[in-house]
Design an enzyme around this catalytic site. Structure first.
Site, PDB file in Angstrom:
ATOM      1  N   SER A  67      17.100  29.192 -58.182  1.00  0.00           N
ATOM      2  CA  SER A  67      18.279  28.878 -58.994  1.00  0.00           C
ATOM      3  C   SER A  67      18.054  29.290 -60.447  1.00  0.00           C
ATOM      4  CB  SER A  67      18.579  27.382 -58.951  1.00  0.00           C
ATOM      5  OG  SER A  67      18.696  26.946 -57.620  1.00  0.00           O
TER       6      SER A  67
HETATM    7  N1  SAH Z   1      15.678  25.001 -55.400  1.00  0.00           N
HETATM    8  C1  SAH Z   1      15.355  26.290 -54.855  1.00  0.00           C
HETATM    9  C2  SAH Z   1      16.620  26.954 -54.382  1.00  0.00           C
HETATM   10  C3  SAH Z   1      16.398  27.783 -53.206  1.00  0.00           C
HETATM   11  S1  SAH Z   1      17.866  28.433 -52.481  1.00  0.00           S
HETATM   12  C4  SAH Z   1      14.671  27.134 -55.899  1.00  0.00           C
HETATM   13  O1  SAH Z   1      14.933  26.951 -57.094  1.00  0.00           O
HETATM   14  O2  SAH Z   1      13.888  28.017 -55.538  1.00  0.00           O
HETATM   15  C5  SAH Z   1      18.290  27.174 -51.312  1.00  0.00           C
HETATM   16  C6  SAH Z   1      17.239  26.837 -50.301  1.00  0.00           C
HETATM   17  O3  SAH Z   1      17.848  25.904 -49.384  1.00  0.00           O
HETATM   18  C7  SAH Z   1      16.738  28.002 -49.464  1.00  0.00           C
HETATM   19  O4  SAH Z   1      15.344  28.033 -49.510  1.00  0.00           O
HETATM   20  C8  SAH Z   1      17.233  27.670 -48.054  1.00  0.00           C
HETATM   21  O5  SAH Z   1      16.362  28.112 -47.035  1.00  0.00           O
HETATM   22  C9  SAH Z   1      17.327  26.167 -48.094  1.00  0.00           C
HETATM   23  N2  SAH Z   1      18.227  25.556 -47.105  1.00  0.00           N
HETATM   24  C10 SAH Z   1      19.456  25.991 -46.711  1.00  0.00           C
HETATM   25  N3  SAH Z   1      19.971  25.158 -45.782  1.00  0.00           N
HETATM   26  C11 SAH Z   1      19.058  24.171 -45.597  1.00  0.00           C
HETATM   27  C12 SAH Z   1      18.992  23.019 -44.766  1.00  0.00           C
HETATM   28  N4  SAH Z   1      19.983  22.695 -43.929  1.00  0.00           N
HETATM   29  N5  SAH Z   1      17.893  22.233 -44.830  1.00  0.00           N
HETATM   30  C13 SAH Z   1      16.860  22.530 -45.662  1.00  0.00           C
HETATM   31  N6  SAH Z   1      16.862  23.607 -46.472  1.00  0.00           N
HETATM   32  C14 SAH Z   1      17.936  24.426 -46.443  1.00  0.00           C
END
Ligand code: SAH
Length: 221
Positions: A71
């Site tokens: 993000s």
């Molecule tokens: N906070 C993270 C954002 C990553 S993007 C950062 O700053 O790096 C969102 C993440 O949510 C991805 O890694 C994706 O695999 C995860 N995600 C999506 N759906 C999900 C679910 N149902 N349960 C757990 N993780 C999930």
């Protein structure tokens, strides 16, 4: 926090670059001094591939593999500020560990972070990075986080970093009274929503327009 992870070159100049990033966050309206201080001290470049590390302090989302993104700093700051708006939180549930950067910020501001990720490879990498940064107040689970993590519920705060079309009921229900859920909601058009659990039910506030990867169901081994 130690930056001694073998990337001294970026590490040496990154504090100054982060100070610039924090000035920008302040200009963009982030007010919580503790959040700003933690972001000043957290080496975001260590959460990216070496090839992207020099772009770590730009205010943009960047790819972390598996079609996912880290993000953008403003959004991390904003979501954290909204989560902590009523003061300190003891236990926080995070959905979507991803690179682990948001987890690192949270772990320095709350008692304990319970973080869930559905893609095993991302979870493994994030865990290694957070361990190297000596952040030990984190529990990890490879699961579909839309169902929350009921073993440790209720939580004073829940932060979701992927967008569902509608708020999953399990997440709402795992909030403690007075607790806050911060979550992007929608498809092509998304808004950040803050759900507060009151004594009698839930209050919802709709805030910033955002753009997150979708919350997906099931796990990837
Ligand atoms: N906070 C993270 C954002 C990553 S993007 C950062 O700053 O790096 C969102 C993440 O949510 C991805 O890694 C994706 O695999 C995860 N995600 C999506 N759906 C999900 C679910 N149902 N349960 C757990 N993780 C999930």
């Amino acid at each position: 926090m130690s930056e001694d992870l073998g990337r001294q070159g970026v590490g040496m100049t990154s504090l100054r670059t982060r100070e610039r990033m924090v000035r920008r966050l302040r200009e963009q309206g982030i007010r919580n001094a503790e959040v700003l201080e933690v972001m000043r001290n957290t080496p975001r470049h260590l959460f990216l591939d070496e090839a992207l590390a020099q772009r770590a302090y730009e205010d943009s989302a960047l790819p972390i593999g598996h079609s996912q993104t880290i993000s953008q700093p403003y959004i991390v700051a904003r979501m954290t500020e909204l989560l902590l708006a009523d003061g300190h939180c003891d236990e926080v549930l995070e959905i979507g560990t991803g690179s682990g950067y948001q987890t690192a910020v949270l772990a320095q501001l709350v008692g304990r972070v319970y973080t869930t990720e559905r893609i095993r490879a991302l979870q493994t990498m994030a865990r290694k990075r957070l361990y190297s940064l000596r952040l030990r107040n984190i529990n990890y689970q490879h699961c579909d986080g839309a169902m929350g993590w009921d073993t440790h519920a209720p939580y004073g705060g829940i932060l979701c970093t992927a967008a569902p079309e509608e708020i999953p009921r399990d997440l709402r229900d795992q909030l403690a009274p007075g607790g806050r859920l911060v979550i992007p909601v929608g498809g092509d058009i998304q808004y950040l929503q803050v759900v507060r659990r009151t004594e009698s039910g839930f209050e919802v506030e709709i805030t910033d327009p955002v753009r997150f990867v979708p919350l997906c169901s099931g796990i990837v081994r």
